[in-house]
Design a protein around this motif. Sequence first.
Motif, short mmCIF file in Angstrom:
data_model
loop_
_atom_site.label_atom_id
_atom_site.label_comp_id
_atom_site.label_asym_id
_atom_site.label_seq_id
_atom_site.Cartn_x
_atom_site.Cartn_y
_atom_site.Cartn_z
N GLU A 171 0.86 10.89 3.40
CA GLU A 171 0.43 10.71 2.02
C GLU A 171 0.47 12.06 1.31
O GLU A 171 0.19 13.09 1.92
N GLU A 185 6.52 4.19 10.90
CA GLU A 185 6.73 5.00 9.69
C GLU A 185 6.04 6.35 9.90
O GLU A 185 4.93 6.40 10.40
N ARG A 239 -2.25 -12.17 9.97
CA ARG A 239 -2.20 -12.97 8.74
C ARG A 239 -0.80 -12.88 8.11
O ARG A 239 -0.23 -13.91 7.72
N SER A 241 3.86 -1.04 10.44
CA SER A 241 2.48 -0.59 10.58
C SER A 241 2.30 0.03 11.96
O SER A 241 3.10 -0.20 12.86
N THR A 242 1.23 0.78 12.09
CA THR A 242 0.93 1.40 13.39
C THR A 242 0.16 0.40 14.26
O THR A 242 -0.94 -0.01 13.89
N LYS A 246 4.06 6.59 17.61
CA LYS A 246 3.28 6.91 16.42
C LYS A 246 1.89 7.43 16.78
O LYS A 246 1.37 8.36 16.17
N ASP A 297 1.75 -15.88 7.54
CA ASP A 297 2.32 -16.18 6.21
C ASP A 297 3.85 -16.26 6.30
O ASP A 297 4.48 -17.16 5.72
N CYS A 334 4.19 -3.97 6.57
CA CYS A 334 3.56 -2.66 6.31
C CYS A 334 2.09 -2.84 5.95
O CYS A 334 1.55 -2.07 5.14
N VAL A 335 1.44 -3.85 6.47
CA VAL A 335 0.04 -4.10 6.11
C VAL A 335 -0.87 -3.15 6.89
O VAL A 335 -0.45 -2.51 7.86
N LEU A 344 5.76 8.81 7.35
CA LEU A 344 5.48 9.55 6.11
C LEU A 344 4.03 10.01 6.06
O LEU A 344 3.14 9.43 6.68
N ASP A 355 2.28 -8.94 -1.47
CA ASP A 355 0.92 -8.49 -1.18
C ASP A 355 -0.04 -9.61 -1.56
O ASP A 355 0.24 -10.44 -2.43
N LYS A 394 -1.86 -5.42 -7.37
CA LYS A 394 -0.75 -4.58 -6.89
C LYS A 394 0.59 -5.25 -7.21
O LYS A 394 1.53 -4.58 -7.64
N THR A 437 -3.70 -1.54 9.36
CA THR A 437 -4.20 -1.79 10.73
C THR A 437 -5.42 -0.88 10.93
O THR A 437 -5.34 0.11 11.67
N GLY A 444 0.86 -1.19 0.00
CA GLY A 444 0.00 0.00 0.00
C GLY A 444 0.89 1.23 0.00
O GLY A 444 2.00 1.21 -0.53
N TYR A 445 0.41 2.31 0.61
CA TYR A 445 1.17 3.57 0.60
C TYR A 445 2.52 3.40 1.29
O TYR A 445 3.57 3.76 0.74
N VAL A 446 2.49 2.85 2.50
CA VAL A 446 3.74 2.72 3.27
C VAL A 446 4.65 1.69 2.62
O VAL A 446 5.84 1.93 2.41
N1 NAD Z 1 -0.88 5.84 4.87
C1 NAD Z 1 -0.08 6.58 5.61
O1 NAD Z 1 0.13 7.76 5.37
C2 NAD Z 1 0.63 5.96 6.78
C3 NAD Z 1 1.73 6.60 7.34
C4 NAD Z 1 2.41 6.00 8.38
C5 NAD Z 1 1.98 4.78 8.87
N2 NAD Z 1 0.89 4.18 8.33
C6 NAD Z 1 0.51 2.88 8.85
O2 NAD Z 1 1.11 1.92 8.00
C7 NAD Z 1 0.25 0.79 7.83
C8 NAD Z 1 -0.08 0.59 6.36
O3 NAD Z 1 -0.77 1.73 5.90
P1 NAD Z 1 -1.07 1.91 4.36
O4 NAD Z 1 -1.76 3.22 4.23
O5 NAD Z 1 0.15 1.65 3.57
O6 NAD Z 1 -2.12 0.73 4.12
P2 NAD Z 1 -2.77 0.25 2.74
O7 NAD Z 1 -4.14 -0.19 3.05
O8 NAD Z 1 -2.55 1.28 1.68
O9 NAD Z 1 -1.88 -1.01 2.35
C9 NAD Z 1 -1.90 -2.19 3.08
C10 NAD Z 1 -1.55 -3.31 2.12
O10 NAD Z 1 -1.35 -4.52 2.85
C11 NAD Z 1 -1.81 -5.57 2.03
N3 NAD Z 1 -1.98 -6.79 2.84
C12 NAD Z 1 -2.98 -7.13 3.68
N4 NAD Z 1 -2.74 -8.34 4.23
C13 NAD Z 1 -1.55 -8.77 3.74
C14 NAD Z 1 -0.75 -9.94 3.93
N5 NAD Z 1 -1.14 -10.92 4.73
N6 NAD Z 1 0.39 -10.04 3.24
C15 NAD Z 1 0.79 -9.06 2.42
N7 NAD Z 1 0.10 -7.93 2.20
C16 NAD Z 1 -1.07 -7.80 2.84
C17 NAD Z 1 -3.08 -5.04 1.41
O11 NAD Z 1 -3.48 -5.77 0.27
C18 NAD Z 1 -2.64 -3.62 1.07
O12 NAD Z 1 -2.08 -3.53 -0.22
C19 NAD Z 1 -0.96 1.07 8.72
O13 NAD Z 1 -0.74 0.51 9.98
C20 NAD Z 1 -0.97 2.58 8.83
O14 NAD Z 1 -1.61 3.01 10.02
C21 NAD Z 1 0.22 4.73 7.27
#
Ligand code: NAD
Length: 439
Positions: free
Chosen positions: A163, A159, A101, A126-127, A212, A105, A83-84, A161, A30, A35, A86, A9-11
């Motif tokens: 968005e 993390e 999960r 992840s947070t 965080k 895995d 980085c999945v 960062l 993923d 993706k 939460t 995802g984003y992170v």
């Molecule tokens: N988005 C932000 O700006 C930001 C910044 C800092 C921290 N965070 C934290 O980082 C974490 C991820 O945020 P995000 O925005 O990147 O989430 P997101 O939803 O964009 O991405 C999460 C990804 O994890 C994948 N996923 C789920 N289960 C999985 C598994 N078992 N194996 C592999 N991949 C799997 C999903 O398909 C998805 O692509 C969260 O805890 C969030 O709170 C987010």
Amino acid sequence: MKVAVFGLGYVGTVTAAGLASRGHEVVGVDVDTLKVDMVRRGQSPVVEPGIDLLVRDAVAGGRLDATTDARLALERADVSLVCVGTPSSPRGDTDLTYIKRALSDLRDAMEVAEPPSGVHSVVIRSTVPPGTCATVVAPVFAAQDLPQGWSVGTAMTPEFLREGCGVEDFFAPPFVVVGTQDARTREALTELFAFLGQEIHHVDLATAEALKYACNAFHAVKVTFANEMGRVFAPFGVDARRVMEIFTEDRKLNIAPTYLRPGFAFGGSCLPKDLRALQTMARYAGVEIPMVGSAMVSNEILVRSVVDRVLQSGYQRVCLLGLSFKMDTDDLRESPNLEVAERFVGKGLDVRIYDPIVNPDRLVGANLRHLQSKLAHVNRLLATTPQEALDGAEVVVVASSDPAGLEALKAADPRLVIDLNGRLGIDVERLEPYQGVSW
Ligand SMILES: NC(=O)c1ccc[n+]([C@@H]2O[C@H](COP(=O)([O-])OP(=O)(O)OC[C@H]3O[C@@H](n4cnc5c(N)ncnc54)[C@H](O)[C@@H]3O)[C@@H](O)[C@H]2O)c1
């Protein structure tokens, strides 16, 4: 280093492409095949300024790949960054389903993947709430249950960062924080993030997890504060944007570490009075400023919690070190320490107070009237030396860092010490034989 990134995802995407751009060999994992396919084609699955180029170059250079198969990613990897997502559960707590999960895995993949020569570090990015790494992550990789050849250390590196400028933030984070108990993992992460050229804060797991949430809560509070200022001043024709522009120029008190150390309640002749005035202005103007209003509620909860703690202890003889609202002043107006003293007396406790500056014979005007209204027989309660106040005390409430008081406390023998502002520092250790608390 060889890195597996779970979650694209984003992170995860920014982290995977960012690390690959700095020479690390990265495989993203993923469960979403779309993706994974995008990354494999050199395209970013998320929209972020700069990410397309980063992913394209990393894939073209052979340093970034993606898969749905955790085993392929884990093959000889030194580090797994989780980085999945939460998300919030319907109850509002953090849903750890995706984390669990991903961990399972990862653990399953270890049964078949070739282990690295050293430790494999499982790092949560992840947070997650404090305690997650200790109670959810570490048990999955308990040494005695690992397949032959695997040795796992766990860590938390949050993390930071945002968005919209994720790539920029990834390469220039506000800080790099590593929480782990495993020395080899600490070393691995120091190497992994060396390209940032930043000092790494090495902390325990729960501190890294908590940080965080503190950051995000503070950001939300800042936005809400500015918006409440906007709402309360608008009816007065005040341009709150101009007010806040100048407000932020104050790097001594406003945008500064000042007032950000957890401790005891605020008080004094200005803060409570002016908060009340602001709330009243808002009420007359028909606007709501619930966050500013709740500061007084939160303050009262602190006072109450100290009184309740002492009452629950069942002890009767209480010494209060410090009475004025802060050190080096004899101002007692709206002092939370005086409030605590008043409630102790009201509950029939035997209270002695030592404050190096507060001398009822020297108090005049509003200050004296305030003291008399709170503690009618204050002369009987005030001791002239800390030793006198501490003599026979079962409970000591430390509300001041006056050195004489703290020194005298070392020689005293209370059963419970409540260190309101963490003044005791290293001396907290000597509280262990008591049922002492400090906060
Ligand atoms: N988005 C932000 O700006 C930001 C910044 C800092 C921290 N965070 C934290 O980082 C974490 C991820 O945020 P995000 O925005 O990147 O989430 P997101 O939803 O964009 O991405 C999460 C990804 O994890 C994948 N996923 C789920 N289960 C999985 C598994 N078992 N194996 C592999 N991949 C799997 C999903 O398909 C998805 O692509 C969260 O805890 C969030 O709170 C987010």
